[in-house]
Design a protein around this motif. Structure first.
Motif, mmCIF file in Angstrom:
data_model
loop_
_atom_site.group_PDB
_atom_site.id
_atom_site.type_symbol
_atom_site.label_atom_id
_atom_site.label_comp_id
_atom_site.label_asym_id
_atom_site.label_seq_id
_atom_site.Cartn_x
_atom_site.Cartn_y
_atom_site.Cartn_z
ATOM 1 N N ILE A 234 0.793 6.793 0.074
ATOM 2 C CA ILE A 234 -0.666 6.605 0.625
ATOM 3 C C ILE A 234 -1.546 6.797 -0.114
ATOM 4 O O ILE A 234 -1.747 8.196 0.360
ATOM 5 N N ASN A 235 -1.952 6.258 -0.980
ATOM 6 C CA ASN A 235 -2.957 6.656 -1.243
ATOM 7 C C ASN A 235 -3.064 8.225 -2.150
ATOM 8 O O ASN A 235 -3.763 9.356 -1.819
ATOM 9 N N ALA B 18 0.816 -1.468 -0.069
ATOM 10 C CA ALA B 18 0.128 -0.352 0.165
ATOM 11 C C ALA B 18 0.898 1.376 0.121
ATOM 12 O O ALA B 18 -0.139 2.487 -0.324
#
Length: 419
Positions: free
Chosen positions: A327-328, A288
């Motif tokens: 992250i994201n 992730a």
């Protein structure tokens, strides 16, 4: 400061839970390993045993156990395993609760044995050789496939050392150390494996399989270490006003400085721009988080860097010891990271930094080229520590099982994880 004074100062910081830098810990370990310091060390340990360890109601047997624990911990040779920046080995006596509560295991290598630190005790473990009738799953090695600009491939682990191909003015060479190098040569040698790209610049790709790593020297002299299941795409010669490569997976770079031609590393959703520096990029597709860790120099990290990416760009400059985490598509900067942990894989180590069971097994799956299957309600145990990457996977799993929370079974090239 004399050697004895330095040992006493560092040792007292260690015993009294004072924060120590990674450099101080390594320095203390080196002093402990020096036989010339043994008498002073014995005296300091005895003093600590008499004055500090014997707490009310502790009892003689527990005091002796604590004494032995201190001694065993100090015998652990460098490279040091550090739980987190600023946390020192001397804190084990008062801070076990932090690790027990998080189900964290610390694994370190001792002289001839492995030491497991769990809960409120230290357990010396001599790892036995695999007694199973099935062949042991061995670690990965120096394996990679080179895909040339014309689409042809060379399996590097089976190719002979020497010049493999001439591409324009560059010779592509497999060195005697088993590394891939690009060397400038105006005239191609005879007896090449093949010849391509007589003048034009094309793009080659070096890819490692699961269970493979490889080292590459690019046409500009920059050096790249590829971890397992990774790749790098790069030109056969750097021209124009920039040097640009694309990667997947994980790679460590030592970039040759050239202010007139900055170096760019591209990957999905992130770009790293440098002039000359040492850094590590961890960006596997099944993780992730993407991480860029800077060891030397300066880099600029940007997100949303692809032309087709409509998200707004964010960027940040890193200083040595900092890590950019994405992250994201959200970028954050972490200070004072353990840079040695980030490149442990390059130095022949498997380093657990508090990963949960799933992240730890993904790391092992890539290096040992195995499948992982989970059965039952497997607890989300976390692991922390350092072990060599050249041991069979069964030895790694034996140590991880000492948590008594997870168990492993090897079936062919599959690891089955159960409660």
């Amino acid at each position: 400061m004399s050697r004895q004074d330095l040992l006493q100062e560092l040792f007292e910081k260690f015993l009294h839970d004072k924060k120590m830098t990674p450099a101080e810990i390594r320095q203390l370990q080196a002093l402990v390993q020096d036989e010339r310091n043994r008498a002073l060390l014995d005296q300091l340990l005895a003093s600590f045993y008499e004055e500090e360890v014997q707490e009310p109601g502790m009892g003689e047997s527990n005091s002796q156990a604590a004494f032995e624990e201190v001694w065993a911990k100090l015998q652990t040779p460098a490279p040091a395993t550090i739980a987190e920046p600023g946390v020192v080995y001397g804190q084990f006596r008062r801070r076990w609760w932090r690790y027990a509560a998080a189900a964290v295991v610390v694994l370190t290598i001792g002289a001839g044995s492995w030491w497991l630190f769990r809960g409120d005790k230290t357990i010396p473990v001599v790892v036995q050789q695999n007694q199973s009738t099935q062949p042991a799953i061995q670690p990965g090695g120096n394996k990679a496939i080179l895909t040339l600009a014309d689409g042809s491939t060379i399996v590097l682990d089976s190719a002979a050392n020497g010049t493999l191909v001439q591409q324009g003015s560059m010779q592509v060479v497999k060195s005697k150390e088993g590394e891939l190098e690009y060397r400038k040569s105006e005239a191609g040698p005879e007896g090449l494996l093949r010849r391509s790209l007589k003048s034009e610049v094309g793009f080659n790709t070096l890819a490692t399989p699961r269970g493979g790593r490889y080292t590459l020297t690019l046409p500009d002299g920059s050096k790249v270490w590829l971890n397992a299941a990774s790749s790098i795409r790069y030109p056969t010669a750097f021209t124009g006003q920039e040097r640009k490569v694309e990667i997947t997976g994980e790679a460590y770079f030592e970039v040759e400085k050239n202010a007139k031609m900055p170096f760019h590393v591209l990957l999905n959703g992130m770009q790293v721009e440098v002039l000359g520096t040492h850094f590590n990029i961890h960006a596997y597709g099944d993780e992730a988080m993407m991480k860029t860790t800077l060891l030397e120099g300066s880099v600029k990290v940007k997100t949303g860097s692809q032309k087709s990416d409509l998200r707004p760009q964010t960027s940040a400059f890193l200083k040595p010891g900092q890590q950019a985490q994405i992250i994201n598509h959200q970028l954050s900067i972490i200070n004072d990271v353990d840079v040695e942990a980030a490149i442990a894989w390059k130095n022949g180590l498997i380093q657990f930094e508090g990963q949960d069971i799933h992240a730890a097994m993904r790391m092992l799956a890539r290096w040992y080229d195995v499948a992982v299957e989970y059965r039952g309600n497997v607890p989300n145990a976390h692991f922390r520590g350092t072990i060599p990457s050249n041991v069979p996977v069964s030895q790694v799993l034996d140590m991880m099982e000492k948590t008594e929370e997870v168990h492993f079974e090897i079936s062919g090239r599959k690891i089955i994880v159960t409660p």
